[in-house]
Enzyme design. Structure first.
Site, short mmCIF file in Angstrom:
data_model
loop_
_atom_site.label_atom_id
_atom_site.label_comp_id
_atom_site.label_asym_id
_atom_site.label_seq_id
_atom_site.Cartn_x
_atom_site.Cartn_y
_atom_site.Cartn_z
CG ASN A 178 -1.99 -1.05 1.16
OD1 ASN A 178 -2.35 -1.51 0.08
ND2 ASN A 178 -2.49 -1.47 2.31
CE LYS B 123 -0.75 -2.36 -5.21
NZ LYS B 123 -0.42 -1.62 -3.96
CB SER B 124 -3.88 2.89 -6.83
OG SER B 124 -4.19 1.57 -6.41
CD GLU C 10 -4.74 -3.91 -4.19
OE1 GLU C 10 -5.14 -5.09 -4.06
OE2 GLU C 10 -3.60 -3.55 -3.87
#
EC number: 7.-.-.-
Length: 272
Positions: free
Chosen positions: A39, A43-44, A163
């Site tokens: 987290n 990546k997001s 995710e």
């Protein structure tokens, strides 16, 4: 080889913190790429940059040879479908069919063409028999398959899943991953998949795994190549897939006789 996504010298900062600096990534058309990282690894954020939801400070993003700019952003987005983490946040229709129809209405598909497109998309993900059901009656895995159907109905060239299984139980997670494998087999080079995850077992299903940390590409290769780098993964806050981690520890089994009770006790320490 046609590039579905090509990122060159990307730079992006948030709250004066540099998230990406001179970042480069190419994804071939038809490839399934798993972007993995803990987290906050970036990546997001990268997915939002590809979609044009965030604007890079410098660098270029091309989607099937079309440069992402203020002028082209809507056309670029039409090539990409997105499935998010929380399935409940993606439903806007009173029924499953209504939800799939919503996206088609937004791109002004003729109403006479919609039923066939809806049925086709729901059939692909194994949810056709649920088309008249209310979304709240579905399981988490079923909701995510409907979200996939809503995306597939728009016939994108790329699907990004951010995710998408993180909030699902093991059964729901398994059905979604089985659906992705089916899509890969059915569409081949016509569909590019990008799965954003921190679940290493999911990443083993991809053609390619890219490990990101602090906006940097740490590892990039086939699952076999990446998951042979146990030390590098651990240094970046990631574990090996369960089977690989277990195999590693089994190689460290004490070289002495253990009775059944001792063996069970030793095995139980591997899960701590």
């Amino acid at each position: 080889m046609v590039k579905a996504i090509k990122i060159d010298n990307l730079k992006y900062s948030y709250d004066e913190r540099s998230l990406f600096s001179d970042f480069n990534l190419d994804i071939d058309a038809g490839q399934w790429v798993a972007l993995v990282g803990h987290n906050g690894s970036g990546k997001s954020t990268l997915a939002k940059l590809i979609l044009g939801l965030l604007v890079a400070e410098q660098g270029d993003i091309d989607v099937f040879d079309e440069r992402l700019t203020v002028e082209t952003v809507h056309h670029v987005r039409s090539k990409i479908g997105m499935v998010f983490q929380n399935p409940d946040n993606q439903f806007v229709g009173a029924t499953v069919a209504d939800d799939v129809a919503f996206g088609l209405e937004n791109i002004q598909v003729e109403s006479s063409e919609m039923p066939q497109k809806i049925d086709n998309a729901l059939t692909i993900v194994g949810m056709q028999e649920f088309k008249n059901r209310e979304p709240h009656t579905l399981s988490g895995g079923q909701k995510q398959r409907v979200a996939l159907a809503s995306v597939l109905a728009l016939q994108p060239k790329i699907i990004i899943l951010d995710e998408a299984t993180a909030m699902l139980d093991p059964d729901g997670r398994a059905t979604v991953m089985e659906t992705l494998q089916k899509l890969k087999k059915q569409f081949g080079k016509e569909l590019t998949l990008v799965t954003i995850t921190h679940d290493m077992d999911e990443a083993t299903l991809a053609d390619r795994v890219v490990v990101i940390n602090d906006g940097q590409k740490i590892l990039d290769g086939t699952p076999a190549e990446v998951f042979s780098q146990r030390k590098a993964l651990h240094e970046n806050g990631l574990e090996l897939p369960f089977a690989n981690e277990l195999a590693f520890h089994l190689n460290e089994k004490p070289n002495k006789y253990m009775d059944e009770r001792e063996l069970i006790q030793w095995l139980s320490t591997l899960n701590k």
